[in-house]
Enzyme design. Structure first.
Site, PDB file in Angstrom:
ATOM      1  N   GLN A   1       0.828  -1.197   0.000  1.00 31.58           N
ATOM      2  CA  GLN A   1       0.000   0.000   0.000  1.00 31.58           C
ATOM      3  C   GLN A   1       0.871   1.260   0.000  1.00 31.58           C
ATOM      4  O   GLN A   1       1.257   1.770   1.042  1.00 31.58           O
ATOM      5  CB  GLN A   1      -0.953   0.021   1.199  1.00 31.58           C
ATOM      6  CG  GLN A   1      -1.957   1.138   1.064  1.00 31.58           C
ATOM      7  CD  GLN A   1      -3.098   1.033   2.043  1.00 31.58           C
ATOM      8  OE1 GLN A   1      -3.229   0.074   2.789  1.00 31.58           O
ATOM      9  NE2 GLN A   1      -3.928   2.032   2.043  1.00 31.58           N
ATOM     10  N   PHE A   2       1.152   1.759  -1.205  1.00 33.16           N
ATOM     11  CA  PHE A   2       2.004   2.934  -1.349  1.00 33.16           C
ATOM     12  C   PHE A   2       1.368   4.184  -0.741  1.00 33.16           C
ATOM     13  O   PHE A   2       2.065   5.125  -0.374  1.00 33.16           O
ATOM     14  CB  PHE A   2       2.365   3.177  -2.820  1.00 33.16           C
ATOM     15  CG  PHE A   2       1.251   3.744  -3.649  1.00 33.16           C
ATOM     16  CD1 PHE A   2       1.119   5.107  -3.831  1.00 33.16           C
ATOM     17  CD2 PHE A   2       0.328   2.901  -4.256  1.00 33.16           C
ATOM     18  CE1 PHE A   2       0.095   5.630  -4.606  1.00 33.16           C
ATOM     19  CE2 PHE A   2      -0.702   3.408  -5.031  1.00 33.16           C
ATOM     20  CZ  PHE A   2      -0.821   4.781  -5.205  1.00 33.16           C
ATOM     21  N   THR A   3       0.048   4.174  -0.580  1.00 31.47           N
ATOM     22  CA  THR A   3      -0.626   5.367  -0.054  1.00 31.47           C
ATOM     23  C   THR A   3      -0.289   5.638   1.408  1.00 31.47           C
ATOM     24  O   THR A   3      -0.630   6.712   1.929  1.00 31.47           O
ATOM     25  CB  THR A   3      -2.154   5.269  -0.227  1.00 31.47           C
ATOM     26  OG1 THR A   3      -2.634   4.126   0.487  1.00 31.47           O
ATOM     27  CG2 THR A   3      -2.538   5.170  -1.699  1.00 31.47           C
TER      28      THR A   3
END
Length: 150
Positions: free
Chosen positions: A78-80
């Site tokens: 999850q890059f967010t």
């Protein structure tokens, strides 16, 4: 590296209508990789995740690890987790590692957690549009950032 760890009764990941990973009791781990992350960060974080004692013992105290309760891990990239929200209303993601670095780090985390726990780590699909379902137990949610080791 940043991880959001949720104690769950069950969790799953669905991509294009198919389940890619599914667990009962255990940890749903959302993992973000930053450009400056190292193998040392990965080792440290994997150890924390595998050994964190957030499951209830016979007295109702959070005193047990995954191994103590036969729990499993569902690991989701999850890059967010590295969203920059200081300016404006549209988050920026420049701190998040690009796929050439993030994918090998994610795959290394899968392998390391599997080795440390002695069980298969269930996963999502890197970069895919994933639908995550979970029943958070507690709720218990812990955030760990390798830049804040001390």
């Amino acid at each position: 590296m940043r991880a959001v760890i949720q104690r769950v009764l069950e969790a799953n990941c669905v991509v294009d209508g198919k389940i890619t990973g599914e667990i009962g009791k255990g940890l749903l781990v959302l993992l973000g990789v930053e450009e400056k992350d190292t193998e040392e960060d990965l080792e440290w974080l994997a150890g924390k995740i595998a050994n964190i004692r957030i499951f209830s013992d016979e007295n109702g105290l959070m005193n047990q690890s995954l191994a103590d309760c036969n729990g499993k891990i569902l690991l989701i990239s999850q890059f967010t987790l590295f969203a920059a929200t200081k300016k404006g209303n549209r988050p920026g993601f420049t701190r998040a590692a690009k796929p050439p670095l993030a994918i090998p780090m994610y795959e290394s985390m899968i392998h390391k957690l599997s080795t440390l726990t002695g069980t298969k780590v269930e996963v999502g699909v890197f970069g895919a549009d994933m639908k995550i379902s979970l029943i958070n137990d507690g709720p218990v949610t812990i955030i760990i950032d390798t830049q804040q080791k001390e």
